[in-house]
Structure formats: structure tokens, C-alpha cells
Design a protein around this motif. Structure first.
Motif, short mmCIF file in Angstrom:
data_model
loop_
_atom_site.label_atom_id
_atom_site.label_comp_id
_atom_site.label_asym_id
_atom_site.label_seq_id
_atom_site.Cartn_x
_atom_site.Cartn_y
_atom_site.Cartn_z
N ARG A 75 26.84 -8.08 -53.13
CA ARG A 75 28.13 -8.29 -52.46
C ARG A 75 27.83 -8.36 -50.97
O ARG A 75 27.09 -7.53 -50.46
CB ARG A 75 28.99 -7.07 -52.77
N HIS A 114 27.55 -7.81 -47.17
CA HIS A 114 27.86 -6.64 -46.35
C HIS A 114 28.94 -7.02 -45.33
O HIS A 114 29.85 -6.26 -45.08
CB HIS A 114 26.58 -6.18 -45.64
N SER A 148 29.20 -7.15 -42.16
CA SER A 148 29.55 -6.16 -41.15
C SER A 148 29.26 -6.61 -39.72
O SER A 148 29.86 -6.11 -38.79
CB SER A 148 28.83 -4.85 -41.43
N ARG A 180 30.08 8.79 -38.39
CA ARG A 180 30.98 7.66 -38.66
C ARG A 180 31.52 7.05 -37.37
O ARG A 180 31.33 7.59 -36.29
CB ARG A 180 32.09 8.10 -39.60
N GLY A 181 32.17 5.91 -37.55
CA GLY A 181 32.76 5.21 -36.42
C GLY A 181 31.71 4.87 -35.38
O GLY A 181 30.59 4.45 -35.71
N PHE A 182 32.06 5.06 -34.13
CA PHE A 182 31.18 4.70 -33.03
C PHE A 182 29.88 5.52 -33.06
O PHE A 182 28.86 5.10 -32.54
CB PHE A 182 31.92 4.92 -31.71
N THR A 193 28.14 6.26 -35.68
CA THR A 193 27.31 5.97 -36.84
C THR A 193 25.86 5.73 -36.43
O THR A 193 25.59 5.05 -35.44
CB THR A 193 27.85 4.71 -37.57
N THR A 221 39.14 -0.58 -51.33
CA THR A 221 37.72 -0.69 -51.67
C THR A 221 36.93 0.52 -51.19
O THR A 221 36.01 0.97 -51.86
CB THR A 221 37.11 -1.98 -51.09
N ARG A 243 29.35 6.35 -49.49
CA ARG A 243 30.00 6.47 -48.20
C ARG A 243 31.28 5.64 -48.22
O ARG A 243 31.28 4.50 -48.69
CB ARG A 243 29.02 5.91 -47.17
N MET A 297 33.15 3.25 -47.20
CA MET A 297 33.22 2.08 -46.33
C MET A 297 33.88 0.94 -47.09
O MET A 297 33.53 0.68 -48.24
CB MET A 297 31.83 1.65 -45.87
N GLN A 320 34.73 -2.70 -48.54
CA GLN A 320 33.87 -3.79 -48.99
C GLN A 320 34.58 -5.10 -48.75
O GLN A 320 35.81 -5.15 -48.70
CB GLN A 320 33.61 -3.66 -50.50
N CYS A 360 35.19 3.55 -39.86
CA CYS A 360 34.04 4.00 -40.66
C CYS A 360 32.74 3.63 -39.97
O CYS A 360 31.68 4.17 -40.29
CB CYS A 360 34.10 3.39 -42.06
N GLY A 361 32.78 2.68 -39.04
CA GLY A 361 31.56 2.32 -38.31
C GLY A 361 30.81 1.16 -38.93
O GLY A 361 29.70 0.86 -38.53
N LYS A 362 31.41 0.50 -39.91
CA LYS A 362 30.67 -0.56 -40.58
C LYS A 362 30.64 -1.83 -39.75
O LYS A 362 29.57 -2.33 -39.40
CB LYS A 362 31.27 -0.83 -41.96
#
Lengths: 227, 645
Positions: free
Chosen positions: A41, A43, A45, A173-175, A177, B314, B324, B326, B328, B481-483
Motif C-alpha cells: 500500500r 506510504h 507521506s 509523534r507529530g513534529f 517523530t 484507517t 502505530r 497512522m 493510510q 501523527c507525523g507521517k
């Protein structure tokens, strides 16, 4: 094989691949950081590989779109470039570029992207953001440079899904990470030093070599790597 | 064929439930219903209950105390409804009952028969003696479909739910077919109450048609918007209605497994729903071969760890799978490949809780409520600067003005309305120009806000819109979430820019930067959290641009809220000679005595806490807050030698 139209050029590709792969295979560069072919799948990001596709009302990441016969793709429209420049500036506001020490030796994806987008490596008009991380972190036997890391997650994917070691993970997490590991500093843990993660890192943020701080102090070596 | 059909089995269960209820309640014993959901407990309902119990024991009186869920009238908690049949009064609703009033009520009402009318909000039913609560706009303008029984029944009692015809829709459906449920829900036009408003019938049909051996239904109760508590209240007040809705969904799509994903920060909701699951299973309403049919369903509770982003479907599924949390990329959507790759329906608590009513009363009835494209009711938790805060269920299509000013009593302290934030941190701030906007999915989206899951924050003239935008961005950037790049780094930049504007360090180009960056984050982010995170900035920039400009160009905060841009001074014409009420309350000793024996503030020392405003006696009202800060007159502190002279 199916045919699709990219920026007015017709290309033949095998069915089932993504638009991003189709373009890259045919020498059409679309900026990308997080794409790995083996992911089931996408990513999706890094938010750099935007394209416009006929029938969709706004730019979409090309790594999320499968090719269709007769598909019309445009890679350099104004809305696409606007999003790409914006994402690039955001990444550069947390990335510290040190060409002399960088193991990518100028073959960095970020430099290539900057050239394509015709922007500088500086984040302006955005300000540089300070991250609460150490400049050099040991992840088991690996040496990690968080300021170069763009959190694309390629290393986490290849370590876990392809090599089967599962040494690397995201933490916080977030900034805040970061890429992290549960293995103690300097120890091997399940790492077989296969260097798969080092190979996929687009920005030279992971190495298996000794920290550069020691390296760059030796005169000459840093200068060799060029800019 | 000796098998009883599901409806007959349910009728037997309901009859037994009514018998047990009749045994438990006797005509001569008063019943006290105390609102003991989280909102009630926070207001002190546990102490009130203890006071009632103690007073009853001391007087040797017998009364039945029932802990009920939330009535929605959170402004009046702790709420107690007393039914004292022997007194001749109808059930009476008492508001703000602290332990002292509880003891008093036992003596005056239960012992002497005097209902102490000054503490009564109203009678619960229309009668000839006194006004009923149903005459008040807060009650009469609401239309309760989902919350119909909230606050009336004991959430821990399956009997209470059964006696009201509970699980009737499930029994009917089991006697018919999954197709009937799908058709009825599709015909009702129900749209998902989680925020996006996707047609529920279509989602269920997609899941039903997905080829797979096993499917899953997930109830999304990961409510995380600041100030929103609709889902918690429904779970705490009427859990069986939700379970019935889940069972209907599972039956319709062909799932045998269902999960309630509820955040661990809702311990009472977790306990209530778990107990309801256990009770329903024991009664044969869940588990294997429900009501003797071929349909089996196992429902379990999964406690989320409180990440806001796990409300995104998701990410929620990732979190159940142990990964985690996050989001998808979609597609594939959960209805195609969700939990463990199986087709999964993810619906909000309110959506699922609406379904039993639709099937009981029919799709046609449901369509008669609300608007054509958004049928049914909307539940909001209305909080902020509003007189009657709490949970409100109104028909879709009601205007914001009606909801805020008529149903919820308007803005307290005669202040002016400024803005309303709808849809939580993902929604938008709407100005007074939008008060006549109809509350439905499409109108709110068009105005730049969104329906969201039902959080509504009302703000009066003292709210600074730049500060409000900064508050929401602080929340979303913290919960990212930082992704993906836009949300992780972009929201951080937005927060920093807003931060410097509220500190008076904003630059002219910041407004343009805020606007373009917000648009890029909206268009470029991966998931719904990122796409909607800039909404508070975009809407406040659009509707309150003058406030941003005042902050940046004049270093002035029009609402006198931003500390760095304001200053306090004491109006020497109003200050009373010799009074030193403000001196002692100042935490930094910034207040000194002037040559004229009045008081003044040393601007160098002042930390702008505002304590002196509170301390200054109202008859003087001498402390003034101004913006920009340089408007405060500078008064020299007298030298020690001068002071004595």
C-alpha cells in the motif's frame, strides 16, 4: 503493455504499476522520497510526487495511482508545482544540508528536486525550525543523522518487511517523530548489517560507518567529498 | 416447527423485564433519579447522592435511588428528578442540587411534602399544578431521536431498555432479511454522523456486497475534539441502543464480529458499554444464535490510547492491529479491505444509535425530520459562552441563531456574540453573518465550517480570533501523527506564525504566508486530520481579517486578550484615595502608591494577570485594560524620599 500520455508524450508501460513508476521508467523525473516498489500500500507521506490526471479535479500523489490505458497525466502544471514547492520548503525547514560531509555526495534526492523545482535549498519564506534531537544518534550498529532525515519511512519498511529484521521503527509523534530502535547503542540486536536501510535512504541520514564528526576533523577527507 | 420467532422471544423477555420492574418500584416509595454520567459526576453528583442516602437513613425514609445518564442539561447539573407519588406532585426536575440542597429536599419534600419549588426547573410531564420543562425552549425546540431515553432510563439496566421496546428493531429485522435493513437505511437517507456525512446505506451496501467470509463492524467512539462529548454521553446513558444499532449493521452486512473502539479516557463509558454487552449476551440478545435465529454476533470493547488521529478510520484500524496509529492512503477503503484485510464498516456512535429508531418507525418517518439532503437530527455539545450549555438534539435545518439564542439561551452577561466554532479543531469559525445558516452537512461546508462530529464552541466579544486559531492549531499540530510532510511540518509553521502574531511580532507578509500555507496543507495532506487542520486559520482569516491586521499592523488586540499586546493601568479619576484592595492581590508587587495617594501600575513589573481588575471594588472599577500596550499612561513611581514629603 498499456499506453498513457504524460505531458503530451505517449509512453508504453506494463499494466498494474503506479504512475510514478511509469514515469520514472521512461526518464520522466517526478520528485519522490517515500516510494518503495515493494510496498503493498503506498506510504504516500512525502507529498512530493503530485501529478494531475484527467478526470481528477486536483493534484494527486502519483505513487497512489495505478496506470490505466489512455490515461492523461501532466507532471508540471502550476497546481502541481505549487504543492511540490510547498512540501519541499517544509522539508528544507527541518533539514540541515551539509554537502561537504553528506554521504550522498551530491546525489541527494533533495538537490535533484530543488533543481527540478527551480528553488533554492533554503526554506524561505519559511523559517528554519529547531528540532529537539541530537545531531548524531546511534541506532544499534547504525549511525543516524536526524537533521538529514525526512521521515520518508523507507528504512523502516525495508528493515521490517523486506529484510525481516524489524530493527527500525518510528518513535514519538507529530513534529517530534524520529526513526528509532529498541536495540541499545552500539549493539547489533537483530541487525545483520545488511545495509538495506542505508541503501534506500534518499538523504544520507543512515550509515554503518563511524560518526562523521570524527571523520570531518581529519583534514582533507571532507574536502574530497566535494559539494 | 416449534421454534419461536425472534419477535415472540423478545416479547417474552420484555414481559419478564416489566414484571421485574413492577416488583422493584412500589407506588408508595419515592424514586430519585440522579444524573450520574461523567458530566453529572464532575458537577458533584456522587456527593449529592451520598447526601441523599445519608439523609434518608437518618430520617428512616425509604426511597429508590436510580443513577441515570445525561439529560443533556449540563448547565444545571447535578440534576435530580424526584417522583414522590404520595405528595400528589408529578415527577419534578431539580437543578444544581448540592449536598446541602439534597438534605433539605429529603426533609421538606420527602418528609413534609413541600416540594421546595424555588429549586425546581420544572415538572417532567405536563400537568395542572406547575409549568413543565417541556414548555421551555431548551426542551420543546429539541427533537430527540437518538437521545430520546437518555437520562430517563438506568443505563446499567437491560430491563429498562427492554421495557421501552428495546431490541424490537433487531427482532423485526431477524424475522425479515439483511436486505430489508439495507433498503430501509438507504431509504432513510441517513448520513454518517462522524463528520464527513457519507451515506450510511451506501457504505453498508458496499460492505454487504464485498466478497469475504468474515466481515467486521467497528463503532468509532474515539471522540477527541476539545469540548465535544456527545458519543461519551450516549454510551453512558443508553448503551443498549448503540449495541442494537451495531447488531443491525452487522446483520445487514453479514458480520459476526464487532468492536467498540472507545478511548481509555472514558472509563465510565467503557464500564457501561462492557456491562451492557455482558447483560445482552446473557439474555441471548448478543452472542451465538441471537433470539433463536441463525445470526451470531460477538461484540468486544477495544480501548484506544487517546491519540486524536485514531478517530480517522484507517488509523483506528491500524491501532487495533497493534501498529502505530497512522492514517493510510485510501483507497482501498475499509469497506473493501479494513481490519486484518477484511471488509469493515466503521460508523460513529450517533450513526449506529440512530438506526434502531429508523427501523422501528420507518425510513419515511426519519425523512420527515430535517432537510431533504440531511434528514434526521443533529446532536451538538454546545459549550463556551452560552447560557444553557450541554447536549442538544435538534432537527437538521435549524439555524445557528435558533440553536444558540433560542435553544441554548444566548450569550451570558449581556455580551455580544462574536463567533461560533463548529466541527472542533477541523471545523471553522463562523461570524455573526452566518447565524442564519441552516445546520446541515452541505450548508455548513459551504460556509467554510463543517458538521464535524458535533462539537460547538460559542464565543463572545471577549474572544480574540487569532488566539482561538492559535489554540486549535496548537491542538492539531500536537495531535499530528507525523507521517506526512504537510501536516507534520506545515501545522508547526502555522502555529509559530500565529504565536508570533499574538505576541506582537507578526510581520505584514505573515498574513499572506498563513493563507498560502494553509491552502497547501489543506490540498496536500494525506488524511482528513491534515486536510482540515488549517480550517480554523482559513475561516478566521476570511471572516475576521481585521483582527489579524490589527495585531500585525497596530500591535493591537481588539478583544484585549493577547497579553503581549495589552496593558493594565489604573484610572486615577476613578481610583479611590486610600483604598488598597489591588495592592495585596498583585503577585509581583507592581502596584504602588502615587503622590496623590492613589494607585498606579509599574508597567515594567506587571505580568498582566488581571487580578487587580477582579480586586478593584465595582463601585470604583478603576482598572482599565488597553491595547496596544503603549496606550497605558506611564506614571513615575515616587522616590522614597518624595513619598514621605
Amino acid at each position: 503493455m498499456i499506453a498513457l500520455d504524460v505531458d503530451g508524450r505517449t509512453i508504453q508501460v506494463e499494466a498494474g504499476i503506479t504512475v510514478l513508476e511509469a514515469c520514472l521508467q521512461n526518464g520522466i523525473f517526478i520528485p519522490n522520497l517515500c516510494f518503495v516498489k515493494t510496498r503493498k500500500r503506498p506510504h504516500a507521506s512525502c507529498r512530493l510526487c503530485f501529478v494531475e490526471i484527467d478526470g481528477l479535479d486536483r493534484p494527486v500523489p502519483s505513487c497512489t495511482q495505478r496506470v490505466r490505458d489512455g490515461m492523461k497525466v501532466r507532471t508540471d502544471t502550476e497546481p502541481v508545482r505549487r504543492l511540490q514547492r510547498s512540501a519541499f520548503k517544509l522539508l528544507m525547514s527541518t533539514h540541515i544540508c551539509t554537502p561537504r560531509e553528506c554521504p550522498t555526495q551530491g546525489r541527494c534526492q533533495l538537490i535533484r528536486t530543488a533543481k527540478l523545482l527551480k528553488v533554492s535549498l533554503k526554506p524561505s519564506p519559511l523559517e528554519r525550525l529547531e528540532r529537539d534531537v541530537d545531531p548524531v544518534v546511534r541506532l544499534g550498529p547504525l549511525v543516524h543523522y536526524p537533521y538529514r532525515c525526512v521521515l520518508c519511512g523507507r528504512c523502516v519498511h525495508v528493515c521490517g518487511e523486506e529484510s525481516g529484521h524489524g530493527l527500525l521503527t518510528f518513535a514519538k509523534r507529530g513534529f517530534n517523530t524520529v526513526v528509532a530502535t529498541f536495540v541499545s547503542e552500539g549493539e547489533e540486536g537483530p541487525c545483520a548489517e545488511c545495509s538495506a536501510c542505508v541503501g534506500v535512504c534518499p538523504t544520507g541520514a543512515l550509515t554503518l560507518e563511524a560518526p562523521e564528526t570524527a571523520e570531518s576533523e581529519e583534514p582533507g577527507r571532507a574536502a574530497d567529498s566535494g559539494g | 416447527m416449534h421454534k419461536l420467532d425472534p419477535e415472540k422471544r423478545l416479547a417474552l423477555l420484555a414481559e419478564e423485564a416489566r414484571k421485574r420492574q413492577a416488583q422493584a418500584s412500589r407506588e408508595d416509595v419515592p424514586t430519585l433519579r440522579i444524573v450520574m454520567s461523567t458530566c453529572g459526576l464532575a458537577a458533584g453528583a456522587a456527593e449529592t447522592r451520598a447526601a441523599f442516602e445519608e439523609a434518608l437513613e437518618r430520617r428512616g425514609l425509604e426511597a429508590r435511588i436510580v443513577a441515570v445518564g445525561c439529560l443533556g442539561h449540563c448547565y444545571a447539573e447535578p440534576l435530580v428528578v424526584i417522583h414522590h407519588p404520595a405528595s400528589g406532585f408529578p415527577p419534578l426536575c431539580y437543578y444544581n442540587i448540592d449536598p446541602g440542597k439534597a438534605r433539605m429536599l429529603v426533609d421538606s419534600f420527602l418528609l413534609d411534602g413541600d416540594p421546595a419549588l424555588e429549586y425546581v426547573l420544572g415538572a417532567m410531564v405536563p400537568n395542572d399544578l406547575l409549568p413543565a420543562v417541556t414548555d421551555f425552549p431548551r426542551f420543546s425546540m429539541e427533537q430527540r431521536v437518538v437521545m430520546e431515553h437518555c437520562g430517563a432510563i438506568d443505563p446499567h439496566s437491560l430491563d429498562d431498555y427492554l421495557a421501552l421496546g428495546g431490541y424490537g428493531a433487531l427482532a423485526t429485522a431477524l424475522g425479515r432479511s439483511p436486505g430489508w435493513v439495507l433498503d430501509e437505511v438507504a431509504r432513510s437517507g441517513l448520513r454518517g454522523r462522524g463528520g464527513a456525512g457519507f451515506p450510511t446505506g451506501r457504505k453498508w451496501r458496499l460492505a454487504a456486497e464485498a466478497p469475504a467470509d468474515s466481515k467486521v463492524v467497528i463503532c468509532n467512539a474515539d471522540e477527541g475534539d476539545p469540548g465535544a462529548y456527545m458519543d461519551r454521553t450516549i454510551m453512558e446513558s443508553n448503551p443498549h441502543q448503540l449495541l442494537e444499532g451495531m447488531a443491525l449493521c452487522a446483520y445487514a452486512v453479514g458480520a459476526e464480529e464487532a468492536i467498540v473502539y472507545v478511548r481509555a479516557e472514558y472509563p465510565l463509558a467503557v464500564r457501561t458499554i462492557q456491562r451492557a454487552i455482558d447483560d445482552a449476551r446473557k439474555a441471548g440478545l448478543l452472542g451465538e444464535r441471537i433470539l433463536g435465529s441463525d445470526f451470531s454476533l460477538h461484540i468486544r470493547v477495544f480501548q484506544g490510547s487517546g491519540a486524536f488521529v485514531c478517530g480517522e478510520e484507517t488509523a483506528l484500524i491500524q491501532s487495533i492491529e497493534g501498529r502505530r496509529g497512522m492514517p493510510q492512503h485510501r483507497p482501498p477503503y475499509p469497506v473493501e479491505a479494513g481490519l486484518w484485510g477484511r471488509p469493515t464498516v466503521v460508523n460513529n456512535v450517533k450513526t449506529l444509535s440512530t438506526v434502531p429508531a429508523i427501523l422501528t418507525r420507518g425510513a419515511h418517518w426519519f425523512r420527515s425530520i430535517g432537510t431533504e439532503k440531511s434528514p434526521g437530527t443533529a446532536i451538538f455539545s454546545v459549550v463556551g459562552n452560552v447560557t444553557h450549555a450541554g447536549l442538544v438534539e435538534i432537527p437538521m435545518g435549524t439555524t445557528l441563531r435558533t440553536l444558540i439564542f433560542d435553544v441554548c439561551g444566548g450569550i451570558p452577561k449581556k455580551k455580544a456574540f462574536k463567533a461560533v466554532q463548529i466541527g472542533g479543531p477541523s471545523g471553522g469559525c463562523l461570524s455573526g453573518d452566518f447565524l442564519d445558516t441552516s445546520i446541515d452537512f452541505d450548508s455548513l461546508t459551504e460556509a467554510g465550517a463543517m458538521m464535524g462530529s458535533g462539537g460547538m464552541v460559542v464565543m463572545d466579544e471577549d474572544s480574540c480570533m487569532v488566539d482561538v486559531a492559535r489554540y486549535f492549531l496548537d491542538f492539531t499540530q500536537n495531535e499530528s501523527c507525523g507521517k506526512c510532510t504537510f501536516c507534520r511540518i506545515g501545522t508547526r509553521h502555522l502555529l509559530l506564525i500565529l504565536d508570533r502574531i499574538t505576541k506582537g511580532e507578526g510581520r505584514e507578509e505573515d498574513l499572506e504566508l498563513l493563507d498560502t500555507l494553509s491552502r497547501d496543507i489543506r490540498d496536500g495532506s494525506l488524511c482528513g486530520l491534515g486536510k482540515t487542520a488549517p480550517n480554523p486559520v482559513l475561516t478566521s482569516l476570511r471572516y475576521f481579517r481585521d483582527e489579524y491586521e490589527a495585531h500585525v499592523r497596530e500591535k493591537r488586540c481588539p478583544a484585549l486578550k493577547c497579553r503581549a499586546l495589552t496593558a493594565f493601568y489604573i484610572d486615577l479619576d476613578k481610583c479611590a484615595r486610600g483604598c488598597d484592595a489591588c495592592v495585596g492581590c498583585c503577585p509581583v508587587e507592581a502596584i504602588f502608591t502615587t503622590r496623590g495617594r492613589k494607585k498606579a501600575i509599574d508597567q515594567e513589573l506587571c505580568v498582566k494577570c488581571g487580578e487587580c481588575v477582579t480586586a478593584c471594588p465595582p463601585e470604583y472599577d478603576a482598572v482599565v485594560r488597553v491595547s496596544p500596550a503603549h496606550l497605558a499612561p506611564i506614571i513615575e513611581r515616587p522616590q522614597p524620599s518624595e513619598g514621605r514629603g
